[in-house]
Design a protein around this motif. Sequence first.
Motif, PDB file in Angstrom:
ATOM      1  N   ARG A   9       1.002  -1.245   0.013  1.00 26.71           N
ATOM      2  CA  ARG A   9       0.312   0.168  -0.214  1.00 26.71           C
ATOM      3  C   ARG A   9       0.717   1.457  -0.643  1.00 26.71           C
ATOM      4  NH1 ARG A   9      -5.038  -1.381  -1.808  1.00 26.71           N
ATOM      5  NH2 ARG A   9      -5.899  -3.342  -0.756  1.00 26.71           N
ATOM      6  N   VAL A  10       0.349   2.701  -0.508  1.00 30.59           N
ATOM      7  CA  VAL A  10       0.616   3.505  -0.573  1.00 30.59           C
ATOM      8  C   VAL A  10       0.020   4.840   0.077  1.00 30.59           C
ATOM      9  CG1 VAL A  10       1.521   4.802  -2.193  1.00 30.59           C
ATOM     10  CG2 VAL A  10       1.990   3.341  -2.722  1.00 30.59           C
ATOM     11  N   VAL A  11       0.950   5.502   1.521  1.00 29.76           N
ATOM     12  CA  VAL A  11      -0.167   6.272   1.883  1.00 29.76           C
ATOM     13  C   VAL A  11       0.573   7.587   2.027  1.00 29.76           C
ATOM     14  CG1 VAL A  11      -0.973   6.198   3.817  1.00 29.76           C
ATOM     15  CG2 VAL A  11      -0.663   3.991   3.740  1.00 29.76           C
ATOM     16  N   LEU A  12       0.056   8.381   1.996  1.00 29.38           N
ATOM     17  CA  LEU A  12       0.455  10.411   2.087  1.00 29.38           C
ATOM     18  C   LEU A  12       0.139  10.574   3.112  1.00 29.38           C
ATOM     19  CD1 LEU A  12       1.418  12.584   0.444  1.00 29.38           C
ATOM     20  CD2 LEU A  12      -1.047  12.849  -0.515  1.00 29.38           C
ATOM     21  N   VAL A  13       0.553  11.065   4.019  1.00 31.26           N
ATOM     22  CA  VAL A  13       0.605  11.760   4.931  1.00 31.26           C
ATOM     23  C   VAL A  13       0.903  13.277   5.512  1.00 31.26           C
ATOM     24  CG1 VAL A  13       0.840  12.077   8.276  1.00 31.26           C
ATOM     25  CG2 VAL A  13       0.920   9.926   6.770  1.00 31.26           C
ATOM     26  N   THR A  14       0.329  14.228   4.809  1.00 37.06           N
ATOM     27  CA  THR A  14       0.519  15.318   5.268  1.00 37.06           C
ATOM     28  C   THR A  14       1.182  15.924   6.336  1.00 37.06           C
ATOM     29  OG1 THR A  14      -1.835  16.493   6.020  1.00 37.06           O
ATOM     30  CG2 THR A  14      -1.106  15.688   3.682  1.00 37.06           C
ATOM     31  N   GLY A  15       2.020  16.529   6.481  1.00 37.29           N
ATOM     32  CA  GLY A  15       2.275  17.713   8.175  1.00 37.29           C
ATOM     33  C   GLY A  15       2.997  16.204   7.911  1.00 37.29           C
ATOM     34  N   ALA A  33       4.327   0.114   4.353  1.00 37.20           N
ATOM     35  CA  ALA A  33       3.337   0.618   3.451  1.00 37.20           C
ATOM     36  C   ALA A  33       5.050   1.711   2.808  1.00 37.20           C
ATOM     37  CB  ALA A  33       2.199   1.868   3.723  1.00 37.20           C
ATOM     38  N   ALA A  34       4.964   1.814   1.790  1.00 34.79           N
ATOM     39  CA  ALA A  34       5.683   3.257   1.161  1.00 34.79           C
ATOM     40  C   ALA A  34       4.570   4.594   1.398  1.00 34.79           C
ATOM     41  CB  ALA A  34       5.400   2.502  -0.199  1.00 34.79           C
ATOM     42  N   VAL A  35       5.891   4.914   1.669  1.00 32.36           N
ATOM     43  CA  VAL A  35       4.759   6.601   2.517  1.00 32.36           C
ATOM     44  C   VAL A  35       5.781   7.707   1.893  1.00 32.36           C
ATOM     45  CG1 VAL A  35       4.952   8.059   5.317  1.00 32.36           C
ATOM     46  CG2 VAL A  35       4.946   5.236   5.150  1.00 32.36           C
ATOM     47  N   VAL A  36       4.416   8.656   1.495  1.00 33.43           N
ATOM     48  CA  VAL A  36       4.755   9.836   1.076  1.00 33.43           C
ATOM     49  C   VAL A  36       4.747  10.712   2.431  1.00 33.43           C
ATOM     50  CG1 VAL A  36       4.523  11.965  -0.465  1.00 33.43           C
ATOM     51  CG2 VAL A  36       3.930   9.332  -1.122  1.00 33.43           C
ATOM     52  N   VAL A  37       6.045  11.797   3.023  1.00 32.59           N
ATOM     53  CA  VAL A  37       6.147  12.664   3.638  1.00 32.59           C
ATOM     54  C   VAL A  37       6.074  13.639   2.831  1.00 32.59           C
ATOM     55  CG1 VAL A  37       7.799  13.197   5.751  1.00 32.59           C
ATOM     56  CG2 VAL A  37       7.600  10.733   4.694  1.00 32.59           C
ATOM     57  N   HIS A  38       4.552  14.578   3.206  1.00 37.00           N
ATOM     58  CA  HIS A  38       4.049  15.231   2.750  1.00 37.00           C
ATOM     59  C   HIS A  38       4.261  16.994   4.050  1.00 37.00           C
ATOM     60  CE1 HIS A  38       1.746  17.787   0.408  1.00 37.00           C
ATOM     61  NE2 HIS A  38       2.965  18.433   0.325  1.00 37.00           N
ATOM     62  N   ASP A  39       5.432  17.402   3.367  1.00 37.25           N
ATOM     63  CA  ASP A  39       5.368  18.293   4.471  1.00 37.25           C
ATOM     64  C   ASP A  39       6.599  19.711   4.122  1.00 37.25           C
ATOM     65  OD1 ASP A  39       6.200  20.185   6.954  1.00 37.25           O
ATOM     66  OD2 ASP A  39       5.559  18.462   8.009  1.00 37.25           O
ATOM     67  N   ASN A  40       6.042  20.611   3.873  1.00 35.38           N
ATOM     68  CA  ASN A  40       6.723  21.801   3.513  1.00 35.38           C
ATOM     69  C   ASN A  40       7.244  22.364   5.018  1.00 35.38           C
ATOM     70  OD1 ASN A  40       5.004  23.672   5.101  1.00 35.38           O
ATOM     71  ND2 ASN A  40       4.602  25.228   3.723  1.00 35.38           N
ATOM     72  N   GLU A  83       0.544  18.353  -6.215  1.00 41.12           N
ATOM     73  CA  GLU A  83       2.175  17.604  -6.740  1.00 41.12           C
ATOM     74  C   GLU A  83       2.060  16.511  -5.520  1.00 41.12           C
ATOM     75  OE1 GLU A  83       6.698  19.332  -6.032  1.00 41.12           O
ATOM     76  OE2 GLU A  83       4.457  21.156  -5.845  1.00 41.12           O
ATOM     77  N   ALA A  84       1.532  15.930  -4.195  1.00 45.03           N
ATOM     78  CA  ALA A  84       2.128  14.827  -3.309  1.00 45.03           C
ATOM     79  C   ALA A  84       1.508  14.476  -4.036  1.00 45.03           C
ATOM     80  CB  ALA A  84       1.722  15.511  -2.285  1.00 45.03           C
ATOM     81  N   ILE A  85       0.209  14.289  -4.781  1.00 40.28           N
ATOM     82  CA  ILE A  85      -0.564  13.208  -5.623  1.00 40.28           C
ATOM     83  C   ILE A  85      -0.211  13.027  -6.690  1.00 40.28           C
ATOM     84  CG2 ILE A  85      -2.433  11.827  -6.509  1.00 40.28           C
ATOM     85  CD1 ILE A  85      -3.085  13.197  -3.217  1.00 40.28           C
ATOM     86  N   MET A  86       0.467  13.429  -7.144  1.00 41.65           N
ATOM     87  CA  MET A  86       1.213  13.333  -8.835  1.00 41.65           C
ATOM     88  C   MET A  86       2.860  12.229  -7.700  1.00 41.65           C
ATOM     89  SD  MET A  86      -0.815  13.850 -11.177  1.00 41.65           S
ATOM     90  CE  MET A  86       0.493  13.163 -12.239  1.00 41.65           C
ATOM     91  N   LEU A  87       3.003  12.350  -7.425  1.00 46.14           N
ATOM     92  CA  LEU A  87       4.202  12.546  -6.383  1.00 46.14           C
ATOM     93  C   LEU A  87       3.928  10.830  -6.232  1.00 46.14           C
ATOM     94  CD1 LEU A  87       7.521  12.481  -5.733  1.00 46.14           C
ATOM     95  CD2 LEU A  87       7.007  13.253  -4.061  1.00 46.14           C
ATOM     96  N   ALA A  88       3.271  10.919  -5.521  1.00 42.25           N
ATOM     97  CA  ALA A  88       2.850   9.637  -4.955  1.00 42.25           C
ATOM     98  C   ALA A  88       2.794   8.217  -6.245  1.00 42.25           C
ATOM     99  CB  ALA A  88       1.997   9.862  -4.299  1.00 42.25           C
TER     100      ALA A  88
END
Length: 304
Positions: A9-15, A33-40, A83-88
């Motif tokens: 599974r691929v999970v995006l976490v904002t912050g 899970a493969a994780v997209v760590v989304h945080d500016n 951008e975060a969705i496209m990166l995932a």
Amino acid sequence: MNRIDLAGRVVLVTGGGRGLGEAYCRELAHRGAAVVVHDNGSGIGGRGHDPAPAQDVAAAIVDDGGRAVACVSDSSTDAGGREAIMLALREYGRLDAVVANAGIIHDDSFEDWPTDRFEALLRHHLMAAFHVVRPAFAVMKDTGYGRIVFVSSAAGVFGQPRLAGYAAAKTGMLGLMNVVALEGAEFGITANAIMPMAATRMARALMADAADTADGREFLDSLRVDQVAPVVAYLASESCSRTQLVLSAFRGRVAALQIGVTRGWISETGMVSAEDVASHLDEITDTHDLLVPGSIFDEMASLS
């Protein structure tokens, strides 16, 4: 008891670069899970930009043998969310779950709340969730599967002094959750929420000098992130088939929020006066046999 496994599974976490967000990322990665760590990497007030927090968390997960990638776009903007969705999708070819956790904090007495700060809280919490969940929903709809977790707060649902903007934004997350849950049901998408409490930099900022007292340290030590992150892992997993579920999690307790309406008083004539409300208020507010609707239509149907 079968182990909840997020392998594949691929999970995006904002912050996801600090505090509870980091704990969510690590727990999800630990479960495969493969994780997209989304945080500016902004400060707790929403200012600034620092790619290090997201990059550091992603690197630590990879060093531990997991899969993770950092995204440092601003989720409070439409472009940043997309951008975060496209990166995932570019990195892993799919997106299975989103944890909408990003946010900032500001406190002030209500009469002194500046308009720009109120709008900033809505933008960095509620709009940030919208900007990520909306494009994620389209991806999940096409694949017929999705898990969306909105991070709300008891400070909004039940109230906390001096947090007008935060409370409004966090309660708004539940409204967004309800609609996403209803629209996502036929496509295998669940939408749930968590109301967490933990010793994060936001909690310490709100406590100010009290955080450094003996009582303050004891209080914060009792609110551990590892008491919350597993709850999010469950909600983001295939094992969670429930939708429109709101869980409160802190100090080792997990409880469900019930938002309902009383059975109330029904006018025999269909007409209601202000005097009727006053004279029947005890009946109107009697919480015995509380109705918990799944949608606005359920409440309407209760009177048919």
